[in-house]
Write a protein that holds these residues in place. Structure first.
Motif, PDB file in Angstrom:
ATOM      1  N   ALA A 135      43.154 -37.866  -2.234  1.00  0.00           N
ATOM      2  CA  ALA A 135      42.759 -36.883  -0.928  1.00  0.00           C
ATOM      3  C   ALA A 135      42.937 -35.314  -1.117  1.00  0.00           C
ATOM      4  CB  ALA A 135      42.823 -37.178   0.309  1.00  0.00           C
ATOM      5  N   LEU A 136      43.776 -35.084  -1.833  1.00  0.00           N
ATOM      6  CA  LEU A 136      45.369 -33.787  -1.591  1.00  0.00           C
ATOM      7  C   LEU A 136      43.412 -32.996  -3.322  1.00  0.00           C
ATOM      8  CD1 LEU A 136      48.714 -34.641  -0.398  1.00  0.00           C
ATOM      9  CD2 LEU A 136      46.268 -32.655   0.661  1.00  0.00           C
ATOM     10  N   ALA A 137      43.855 -33.753  -3.790  1.00  0.00           N
ATOM     11  CA  ALA A 137      43.294 -33.687  -5.226  1.00  0.00           C
ATOM     12  C   ALA A 137      41.907 -32.962  -5.334  1.00  0.00           C
ATOM     13  CB  ALA A 137      43.744 -34.814  -6.230  1.00  0.00           C
ATOM     14  N   LYS A 138      41.154 -34.143  -4.688  1.00  0.00           N
ATOM     15  CA  LYS A 138      39.304 -33.226  -4.056  1.00  0.00           C
ATOM     16  C   LYS A 138      39.459 -32.399  -3.548  1.00  0.00           C
ATOM     17  CE  LYS A 138      38.141 -38.228  -4.435  1.00  0.00           C
ATOM     18  NZ  LYS A 138      37.748 -39.486  -3.404  1.00  0.00           N
ATOM     19  N   GLY A 139      40.506 -32.039  -2.418  1.00  0.00           N
ATOM     20  CA  GLY A 139      40.124 -31.179  -1.568  1.00  0.00           C
ATOM     21  C   GLY A 139      40.620 -29.393  -2.811  1.00  0.00           C
ATOM     22  N   ASN A 140      41.604 -29.721  -3.650  1.00  0.00           N
ATOM     23  CA  ASN A 140      42.138 -28.911  -4.675  1.00  0.00           C
ATOM     24  C   ASN A 140      41.006 -28.616  -5.570  1.00  0.00           C
ATOM     25  OD1 ASN A 140      44.824 -28.083  -3.082  1.00  0.00           O
ATOM     26  ND2 ASN A 140      45.676 -29.219  -4.238  1.00  0.00           N
ATOM     27  N   ILE A 141      39.859 -29.421  -5.958  1.00  0.00           N
ATOM     28  CA  ILE A 141      39.219 -29.501  -7.250  1.00  0.00           C
ATOM     29  C   ILE A 141      37.958 -28.324  -6.615  1.00  0.00           C
ATOM     30  CG2 ILE A 141      37.503 -30.461  -8.455  1.00  0.00           C
ATOM     31  CD1 ILE A 141      39.733 -32.053  -8.674  1.00  0.00           C
ATOM     32  N   ALA A 142      37.921 -29.047  -4.771  1.00  0.00           N
ATOM     33  CA  ALA A 142      36.812 -27.914  -4.403  1.00  0.00           C
ATOM     34  C   ALA A 142      37.099 -26.830  -4.677  1.00  0.00           C
ATOM     35  CB  ALA A 142      36.454 -28.853  -3.492  1.00  0.00           C
ATOM     36  N   ALA A 143      38.337 -26.766  -3.932  1.00  0.00           N
ATOM     37  CA  ALA A 143      38.527 -24.994  -3.457  1.00  0.00           C
ATOM     38  C   ALA A 143      38.123 -24.255  -4.024  1.00  0.00           C
ATOM     39  CB  ALA A 143      39.291 -25.595  -3.208  1.00  0.00           C
ATOM     40  N   PHE A 144      38.455 -24.884  -5.803  1.00  0.00           N
ATOM     41  CA  PHE A 144      38.851 -24.008  -6.985  1.00  0.00           C
ATOM     42  C   PHE A 144      37.671 -23.854  -7.593  1.00  0.00           C
ATOM     43  CE2 PHE A 144      43.476 -24.199  -6.276  1.00  0.00           C
ATOM     44  CZ  PHE A 144      44.185 -23.247  -6.720  1.00  0.00           C
ATOM     45  N   LYS A 145      37.146 -24.555  -7.944  1.00  0.00           N
ATOM     46  CA  LYS A 145      35.189 -24.602  -7.935  1.00  0.00           C
ATOM     47  C   LYS A 145      34.386 -24.006  -7.369  1.00  0.00           C
ATOM     48  CE  LYS A 145      33.230 -27.546  -9.902  1.00  0.00           C
ATOM     49  NZ  LYS A 145      32.512 -27.259 -11.533  1.00  0.00           N
ATOM     50  N   ALA A 146      34.282 -23.997  -6.036  1.00  0.00           N
ATOM     51  CA  ALA A 146      34.169 -22.867  -5.549  1.00  0.00           C
ATOM     52  C   ALA A 146      34.711 -21.244  -5.799  1.00  0.00           C
ATOM     53  CB  ALA A 146      34.189 -23.468  -4.063  1.00  0.00           C
ATOM     54  N   ALA A 147      35.250 -21.025  -6.085  1.00  0.00           N
ATOM     55  CA  ALA A 147      36.285 -19.824  -5.988  1.00  0.00           C
ATOM     56  C   ALA A 147      35.227 -19.161  -7.442  1.00  0.00           C
ATOM     57  CB  ALA A 147      37.444 -19.712  -6.101  1.00  0.00           C
ATOM     58  N   GLY A 148      35.401 -20.094  -8.560  1.00  0.00           N
ATOM     59  CA  GLY A 148      34.277 -19.725  -9.956  1.00  0.00           C
ATOM     60  C   GLY A 148      35.814 -18.995 -10.927  1.00  0.00           C
ATOM     61  N   VAL A 149      37.466 -19.636 -10.933  1.00  0.00           N
ATOM     62  CA  VAL A 149      37.999 -18.831 -11.743  1.00  0.00           C
ATOM     63  C   VAL A 149      38.150 -20.036 -12.779  1.00  0.00           C
ATOM     64  CG1 VAL A 149      39.359 -18.840  -8.960  1.00  0.00           C
ATOM     65  CG2 VAL A 149      39.214 -20.929 -10.779  1.00  0.00           C
ATOM     66  N   ASP A 150      38.271 -18.905 -13.782  1.00  0.00           N
ATOM     67  CA  ASP A 150      38.619 -19.274 -15.269  1.00  0.00           C
ATOM     68  C   ASP A 150      39.813 -20.245 -15.038  1.00  0.00           C
ATOM     69  OD1 ASP A 150      36.324 -17.614 -15.477  1.00  0.00           O
ATOM     70  OD2 ASP A 150      37.208 -15.601 -15.480  1.00  0.00           O
ATOM     71  N   TRP A 151      40.792 -19.679 -14.611  1.00  0.00           N
ATOM     72  CA  TRP A 151      42.194 -20.106 -14.940  1.00  0.00           C
ATOM     73  C   TRP A 151      42.397 -20.907 -13.430  1.00  0.00           C
ATOM     74  CZ3 TRP A 151      43.534 -21.232 -19.698  1.00  0.00           C
ATOM     75  CH2 TRP A 151      43.017 -20.796 -20.175  1.00  0.00           C
ATOM     76  N   ILE A 152      43.460 -21.788 -13.452  1.00  0.00           N
ATOM     77  CA  ILE A 152      44.178 -22.279 -11.912  1.00  0.00           C
ATOM     78  C   ILE A 152      45.499 -21.746 -12.466  1.00  0.00           C
ATOM     79  CG2 ILE A 152      44.720 -23.446 -10.867  1.00  0.00           C
ATOM     80  CD1 ILE A 152      41.954 -25.053 -11.069  1.00  0.00           C
ATOM     81  N   ALA A 153      46.667 -20.780 -12.305  1.00  0.00           N
ATOM     82  CA  ALA A 153      47.594 -19.975 -12.231  1.00  0.00           C
ATOM     83  C   ALA A 153      48.674 -21.396 -11.059  1.00  0.00           C
ATOM     84  CB  ALA A 153      48.034 -19.203 -12.453  1.00  0.00           C
ATOM     85  N   SER A 154      49.886 -21.736 -12.228  1.00  0.00           N
ATOM     86  CA  SER A 154      50.539 -22.676 -11.062  1.00  0.00           C
ATOM     87  C   SER A 154      52.353 -21.745 -11.067  1.00  0.00           C
ATOM     88  CB  SER A 154      50.579 -23.963 -11.755  1.00  0.00           C
ATOM     89  OG  SER A 154      52.114 -24.622 -10.901  1.00  0.00           O
ATOM     90  N   ASN A 155      52.676 -21.412 -10.763  1.00  0.00           N
ATOM     91  CA  ASN A 155      54.484 -20.961 -10.705  1.00  0.00           C
ATOM     92  C   ASN A 155      55.409 -22.001 -10.367  1.00  0.00           C
ATOM     93  OD1 ASN A 155      54.196 -21.044  -7.602  1.00  0.00           O
ATOM     94  ND2 ASN A 155      53.841 -19.044  -7.614  1.00  0.00           N
ATOM     95  N   ALA A 156      54.711 -23.795 -10.099  1.00  0.00           N
ATOM     96  CA  ALA A 156      56.105 -24.373  -9.062  1.00  0.00           C
ATOM     97  C   ALA A 156      55.146 -25.392 -10.682  1.00  0.00           C
ATOM     98  CB  ALA A 156      55.186 -24.201  -8.503  1.00  0.00           C
ATOM     99  N   GLY A 157      56.558 -25.735 -11.368  1.00  0.00           N
ATOM    100  CA  GLY A 157      56.590 -27.014 -12.466  1.00  0.00           C
ATOM    101  C   GLY A 157      55.357 -28.309 -12.026  1.00  0.00           C
TER     102      GLY A 157
END
Length: 515
Positions: free
Chosen positions: A262-284
């Motif tokens: 459920a959380l994955a779906k929320g994040n996918i929708a958020a970043f797709k809507a933002a139209g980003v080229d990369w998704i940067a993580s600073n937590a391994g």
């Protein structure tokens, strides 16, 4: 705990399989179980096997247990559950495996099945799990309230009162240790403090969506802010989608697969809507699940394609800076202006036009207005940092640094060289490789809280190696690892000699200076 693998292989009862056995048979990936060749390459890579020497404490042993259940040779009992929970989930066995067995996925499948049928949890454990996994982590606003409560506890004198009254003695030793090293919490996350969009400085390379995390955003808000500033300096527009939520890693690793999905779906929708080229993580730990969203949702026809989109665009911030950013050219410009000098051979750590993955621009128009190419309004005054005017990996203070790998960054995201390239590029900083830096520190999400004895043993051995480095700074790339390293420094009486920092915070300090 059983001493040998055979002790954990009781014959299946005559009355037939239990409900847990039935669930396991349907959940476990049998192809992955049979891929294990029993070669033993995983044994020296496994922290729990190294500590105990017990076969059942190894990936090979745990896979044998799972396969025995799947083949109807045993009925899983409390000992089976104990072994599944005793694994750190560091996944160091995966790079060591010649058959490329996806052990981490098998472990998550087993734990999810166990949690559906377990009878070993006490009532307060069940209540705590439900509160954390259902009522807290999925809700960013509630995480901020928790951050506010911690901030009040830390800043108002209440902490001093609680400690002075001896109330902390009511808690187990490992909980007291963790409370002592918690960083300053915040009730305002990165978006609330600096806004959701920050334009690149100079020519824009690409648009990056920052994954802010849940714990990161209340305990390590400054690290998120510093990440934004470094990315801006490196040539990236940074977008921080406000509708993103917890990555779901703690859910997935703790047998809460439905919550993770459920959380994955929320994040996918958020970043797709933002139209980003990369998704940067600073937590391994967060990044490792983000890059496996495609596996997590592989059986969901509606989300499968978007999950793959998210997984292929997720990248650790250090790798993004090294392979696609231009901090190197910024540093060289600072050298030319007399602001500092690079150390070493001057090997490149990235450039504006050094290539990109499919669909991601290697370069973009230089002009960046107050509105991003994706329609996000820029925060006034940028990200509020002090990077401008002082570029370059330069400082007059000479220091020695070492690095503890984040297991999931190294073993799942397969990014171990990028952090080291960045550290070796810092002027007046001597990088010393930590012996067995690739070995888990014992944090492993919430493992140091649920399995404190084993976590403590692993940490003690880790700190023996840390002492030998003689470093003033112990760097890492994951919040759990950072807290564990802080704990180790305190426990081993090294607080006056060494400081544990996130890699991003160290780089920001050396580039921008303290403020």
């Amino acid at each position: 705990m059983a001493k040998t693998l055979s002790d954990l292989l009781p014959s299946a009862p005559d009355s037939g399989c239990s409900e847990l056995a039935t669930t396991l048979k349907s959940a476990l990936d049998y192809d992955q179980l049979t891929n294990c060749m029993r070669c033993g390459f995983c044994l020296p890579a496994c922290p729990t096997f190294r500590e105990t020497g017990i076969e059942a404490e190894s990936p090979r042993g745990r896979i044998a247990l799972m396969k025995a259940v799947a083949d109807g040779l045993m009925d899983p009992d409390e000992a089976f559950e104990t072994q599944m929970n005793h694994c750190l989930g560091c996944r160091a066995c995966e790079p060591a495996c010649p058959a490329d067995v996806k052990y981490g996925q098998l472990l998550e499948q087993a734990r999810d099945s166990v949690e559906k049928h377990t009878t070993t949890h006490r009532w307060w454990v069940k209540a705590a799990r439900k509160t954390a996994f259902d009522g807290l982590f999925p809700h960013q606003n509630r995480m901020r309230l928790l951050g506010g409560a911690l901030q009040m506890y830390q800043k108002t004198g209440l902490r001093k009162l609680v400690r002075g009254a001896g109330l902390m003695k009511m808690f187990p030793a490992h909980m007291r240790e963790m409370e002592a090293i918690l960083p300053d919490a915040s009730y305002k996350g990165v978006v609330e403090q600096i806004g959701a969009f920050h334009p690149a400085k100079g020519e824009r390379i690409a648009t990056v969506g920052l994954f802010r995390g849940c714990i990161m955003d209340v305990l390590f808000t400054e690290t998120n802010k510093h990440t934004v500033e470094l990315l801006n300096e490196a040539g990236f527009d940074v977008v921080i989608p406000e509708s993103q939520n917890c990555c779901g890693a703690l859910h997935a690793h703790s047998g809460e697969q439905d919550g993770a999905k459920a959380l994955a779906k929320g994040n996918i929708a958020a970043f797709k809507a933002a139209g980003v080229d990369w998704i940067a993580s600073n937590a391994g730990g967060c990044g490792a699940l983000l890059v496996e969203y495609d596996h997590l949702l592989h059986d969901d026809a509606q989300w499968k394609q978007d999950a793959a989109w998210c997984a292929t665009r997720t990248i650790d911030v250090s790798k993004l800076l090294v392979e696609h950013g231009r901090l190197q050219s910024a540093a060289q410009a600072a050298v030319a202006a007399g602001a500092g000098s690079m150390v070493g051979s001057g090997a490149s750590i990235g450039g504006a036009n050094n290539g990109s993955r499919s669909g991601v621009p290697a370069s973009a128009p230089a002009a960046v207005s107050a509105i991003s190419p994706h329609g996000h309004a820029a925060a006034s005054g940028g990200c509020g940092g002090s990077c401008s005017g002082g570029l370059g990996f330069a400082s007059d203070e000479k220091v020695r640094i070492t690095y503890q790998d984040s297991c999931h960054l190294r073993n799942v995201m397969r990014s171990s060289e990028a952090p080291r390239k960045l550290m070796r590029s810092v002027a007046n900083a001597e990088f010393v490789e930590l012996a067995e830096a690739d070995r888990c520190c014992g944090s492993a999400g919430i493992y140091n809280l649920t399995q404190p004895q084993m976590a403590g043993q692993i940490l003690d051995h880790k700190m023996e190696h840390v002492k030998h480095t003689g470093a003033q700074y112990l760097l890492t790339s994951n919040p759990g690892c950072l807290l564990q390293m802080k704990n180790g420094i305190e426990k081993h009486g090294m607080s006056g000699q060494m400081e544990a920092l996130h890699l991003v915070d160290f780089l920001h300090e050396r580039i921008c200076g303290k403020h």
